[in-house]
Design an enzyme around this catalytic site. Structure first.
Site, short mmCIF file in Angstrom:
data_model
loop_
_atom_site.label_atom_id
_atom_site.label_comp_id
_atom_site.label_asym_id
_atom_site.label_seq_id
_atom_site.Cartn_x
_atom_site.Cartn_y
_atom_site.Cartn_z
N ARG A 21 40.16 -69.15 -41.71
CA ARG A 21 39.51 -70.62 -42.31
C ARG A 21 40.47 -71.51 -41.34
O ARG A 21 39.65 -72.00 -40.34
CB ARG A 21 40.17 -70.57 -43.72
CG ARG A 21 39.50 -71.85 -44.49
CD ARG A 21 40.16 -72.98 -44.22
NE ARG A 21 41.70 -72.83 -44.54
CZ ARG A 21 42.50 -73.93 -44.34
NH1 ARG A 21 42.19 -75.04 -43.64
NH2 ARG A 21 43.89 -73.79 -44.52
N ASP A 22 41.72 -71.53 -41.61
CA ASP A 22 42.27 -72.65 -40.85
C ASP A 22 42.45 -72.17 -39.31
O ASP A 22 42.19 -73.21 -38.43
CB ASP A 22 43.84 -72.77 -41.33
CG ASP A 22 44.58 -74.08 -41.02
OD1 ASP A 22 43.85 -74.80 -40.47
OD2 ASP A 22 45.55 -74.15 -41.38
N HIS A 272 53.76 -73.52 -44.78
CA HIS A 272 52.57 -73.40 -43.97
C HIS A 272 53.04 -74.25 -42.79
O HIS A 272 53.02 -75.45 -42.62
CB HIS A 272 51.46 -74.14 -44.64
CG HIS A 272 50.10 -74.08 -43.89
ND1 HIS A 272 48.97 -73.29 -44.46
CD2 HIS A 272 49.79 -74.86 -42.96
CE1 HIS A 272 48.19 -73.93 -43.35
NE2 HIS A 272 48.23 -74.61 -42.66
N HIS A 274 52.50 -75.12 -38.78
CA HIS A 274 51.71 -75.29 -37.50
C HIS A 274 52.89 -75.34 -36.18
O HIS A 274 54.05 -75.80 -36.59
CB HIS A 274 50.66 -76.47 -37.45
CG HIS A 274 49.64 -76.20 -38.09
ND1 HIS A 274 48.38 -75.93 -37.52
CD2 HIS A 274 49.64 -76.42 -39.50
CE1 HIS A 274 47.28 -75.88 -38.54
NE2 HIS A 274 48.06 -76.21 -39.80
N CYS A 305 43.66 -78.34 -37.62
CA CYS A 305 42.83 -79.05 -38.62
C CYS A 305 42.15 -80.16 -37.84
O CYS A 305 42.68 -81.03 -36.99
CB CYS A 305 44.04 -79.99 -39.66
SG CYS A 305 43.06 -80.94 -40.80
N ASN A 314 48.42 -72.38 -36.38
CA ASN A 314 49.43 -72.07 -36.98
C ASN A 314 50.47 -71.16 -36.41
O ASN A 314 50.20 -70.49 -35.43
CB ASN A 314 48.91 -71.63 -38.43
CG ASN A 314 48.01 -72.18 -39.22
OD1 ASN A 314 46.90 -72.51 -38.84
ND2 ASN A 314 48.69 -72.67 -40.41
C1 LIG Z 1 36.00 -83.93 -49.91
C2 LIG Z 1 34.55 -84.50 -49.23
C3 LIG Z 1 33.47 -83.57 -49.64
C4 LIG Z 1 34.23 -85.70 -49.48
O1 LIG Z 1 33.16 -86.36 -48.38
P1 LIG Z 1 32.20 -87.39 -49.03
O2 LIG Z 1 31.36 -87.68 -47.71
O3 LIG Z 1 33.06 -88.72 -49.41
O4 LIG Z 1 31.50 -86.67 -50.15
P2 LIG Z 1 30.35 -87.33 -51.20
O5 LIG Z 1 30.80 -86.73 -52.35
O6 LIG Z 1 30.01 -88.64 -50.65
O7 LIG Z 1 29.18 -86.35 -50.59
C5 LIG Z 1 28.47 -86.45 -49.39
C6 LIG Z 1 27.46 -85.42 -49.11
O8 LIG Z 1 28.10 -84.12 -49.02
C7 LIG Z 1 27.64 -83.20 -50.14
N1 LIG Z 1 28.93 -82.44 -50.67
C8 LIG Z 1 29.82 -83.25 -51.27
N2 LIG Z 1 30.76 -82.11 -51.41
C9 LIG Z 1 30.32 -80.96 -51.11
C10 LIG Z 1 30.60 -79.62 -51.00
N3 LIG Z 1 31.87 -79.36 -51.69
N4 LIG Z 1 29.90 -78.69 -50.43
C11 LIG Z 1 28.67 -79.01 -49.75
N5 LIG Z 1 28.26 -80.43 -49.99
C12 LIG Z 1 29.05 -81.37 -50.55
C13 LIG Z 1 27.16 -84.43 -51.20
O9 LIG Z 1 26.21 -83.59 -51.94
C14 LIG Z 1 26.44 -85.25 -50.13
O10 LIG Z 1 25.14 -84.90 -49.76
P3 LIG Z 1 24.09 -85.73 -49.38
O11 LIG Z 1 23.67 -86.73 -50.36
O12 LIG Z 1 24.76 -86.72 -48.09
O13 LIG Z 1 22.95 -84.62 -48.58
C15 LIG Z 1 34.99 -84.28 -47.46
O14 LIG Z 1 35.87 -85.38 -47.26
C16 LIG Z 1 35.48 -82.97 -47.12
O15 LIG Z 1 34.73 -81.85 -47.12
N6 LIG Z 1 36.85 -83.13 -46.67
C17 LIG Z 1 37.25 -81.85 -46.29
C18 LIG Z 1 37.71 -81.79 -45.05
C19 LIG Z 1 38.26 -80.63 -44.38
O16 LIG Z 1 37.79 -79.45 -44.75
N7 LIG Z 1 39.38 -80.36 -43.99
C20 LIG Z 1 40.00 -79.33 -43.44
C21 LIG Z 1 40.89 -78.83 -44.55
S1 LIG Z 1 42.17 -79.30 -44.98
C22 LIG Z 1 43.27 -78.57 -43.75
O17 LIG Z 1 42.73 -78.04 -42.86
C23 LIG Z 1 44.76 -78.66 -44.12
C24 LIG Z 1 45.30 -77.19 -44.65
C25 LIG Z 1 44.85 -76.91 -46.08
O18 LIG Z 1 45.11 -76.24 -43.65
C26 LIG Z 1 46.97 -77.34 -44.62
C27 LIG Z 1 47.42 -78.18 -43.73
O19 LIG Z 1 47.88 -77.68 -42.48
O20 LIG Z 1 47.86 -79.60 -43.79
#
Ligand SMILES: CC(C)(COP(=O)([O-])OP(=O)([O-])OC[C@H]1O[C@@H](n2cnc3c(N)ncnc32)[C@H](O)[C@@H]1OP(=O)([O-])[O-])[C@@H](O)C(=O)NCCC(=O)NCCSC(=O)C[C@@](C)(O)CC(=O)[O-]
Length: 370
Positions: A21-22, A272, A274, A305, A314
């Protein structure tokens, strides 16, 4: 260092493998579903008990995770038959993500086993000689054959989720398009739905030791406050994440003390790291000394990320496992097997293998010096 003998660190340490994933989410080159599944299967045969398998995020935000539904479906239909129970974890950024996961459970009439009081017990660790990296380590197999001869299944696997919050407003906005407070309120229905499906919930607190937009001086009290809130809301564990790799030994020590002062139990915390500045192992030792026994790592040191530009992968699973075994800690993970996975997947992705302990172990093995 306050520890004077290996015996004092001789505990079980749980490794949460985040490579699928990450490790992959930030890769520009599209990795095929077959290779992702192969990675998860190979990781499953190393003794790991906790493996992140994907993210239920919109493909427009993180395209590499678009095949997560297929991954969950495959793991439900053809669960890897290992002797140890494995928890496969999926990131969910909002309720929609968990609803998509639950739909797949329902399509396949799948349920998680009832929640137990504690995490599954891992199999025995390597012998003390192997653990110290001194004894004969026997190669198990050709890496290409690793997943073709699974051992008989004696346990059932589970599905878990992770939700995420961030310690700075800028990162929260960039990563999840909402404020910190909104990310917490989004978590309430997620935890509630997860509970109804016997799904364990991990919380992440990102940018705990440095933010790509606000710099290294992230307030440790904010991290502690968020950790407490996520635990109080019902998270089973909170992974405190150095997303940028800016953490240093003194600031990590201060963070651990701040968490303790806020009443956070170290048994509820994972770390966690990096490795952007090469401090991940040092910070791991700080965490160990503070009493943390769960660490996230990525095979081959893959990772990053999409919203943390410049941050590298990581800490590599191979390096952290070698460190832990050298301290007498048990992980249940076979270093040779995971080193073979690191060699294979970095080749597939086309990246340098950052698992130095893995490369050294394989090289000594092939030269016949192990
Ligand atoms: C939170 C949102 C969804 C807000 O994103 P948004 O654009 O504000 O969401 P929305 O609610 O306005 O929806 C926009 C569109 O996405 C759809 N939608 C809405 N939700 C979903 C869903 N779950 N699955 C599939 N589709 C979805 C929704 O239906 C809509 O579709 P449209 O009408 O445009 O066709 C967005 O900001 C997002 O996905 N963010 C995640 C980004 C991410 O994955 N970042 C990396 C992971 S975190 C990380 O790596 C850190 C970590 C964990 O490893 C630890 C560390 O090291 O810090």
């Amino acid at each position: 260092m306050t520890y004077t003998s290996r015996q004092q660190l001789a505990d079980h340490v749980r490794i949460v493998e985040v490579g699928a994933r990450d490790g992959l989410q930030n890769e520009k080159k599209s990795i095929s579903l077959e290779n992702k599944l192969e990675l998860i299967r190979r990781l499953s045969s190393t003794g790991l008990t906790h493996i992140e398998a994907g993210s239920f995020v919109p493909a427009k935000w993180v395209p590499q995770m678009a095949s997560t539904s297929e991954i969950l479906t495959d793991l439900i239909q053809k669960p890897p038959a290992e002797t140890q129970p494995i928890a496969y974890n999926y990131l969910v950024p909002n309720i929609r993500g968990l609803e998509n996961l639950v739909k797949i459970f329902q399509q396949h009439k799948h349920t998680n086993p009832p929640l137990q009081s504690d995490y599954p017990t891992p199999p025995p660790s390597p012998t003390p000689e192997e653990a110290a990296g001194q004894g004969p380590i026997t190669s198990t197999s050709n890496p290409n054959e690793m997943s073709s001869t699974p051992s008989p299944s004696t346990t059932s696997n589970t599905t878990e989720i992770s939700l995420f919050a961030a310690a700075t407003e800028s990162f929260s906005q960039r990563n999840t398009n909402c404020s910190i407070a909104e990310s917490l309120s989004r978590s309430i229905p997620i935890i509630d739905l997860a509970r109804r499906h016997s799904i364990r919930v991990r919380g992440y607190v990102s940018v705990a030791l440095g933010c790509p937009y606000e710099g290294p001086d992230v307030d440790p009290h904010k991290v502690a406050e968020l950790t407490c809130q996520l635990l109080e809301m019902g998270c089973d564990e909170v992974s405190v994440a150095d997303t940028t790799g800016m953490g240093t030994m003194p600031r990590t020590r201060k963070l651990m003390q701040t968490l303790k002062d806020a009443g956070v139990l170290m048994e509820d915390v994972a770390l966690h790291f990096h490795d952007t500045y090469g401090q991940a192992l040092v910070n791991t030792v700080v965490g160990l000394e503070a009493g943390v026994r769960v660490f996230d790592s990525s095979v081959g040191g893959l990772g990053g990320c999409p919203y943390s530009k410049g941050a590298t992968g990581n800490v590599s699973s191979e390096d952290i496992i070698h460190l832990l075994h050298s301290l007498g800690c048990e992980t249940g993970v076979d270093l040779v097997k995971i080193a073979e996975v690191g060699e294979w997947i970095t080749g597939v992705v086309g990246k340098a293998n950052e698992g130095r302990a893995g490369k050294a172990t394989l090289s000594r093995l092939r030269e016949g010096t192990e």
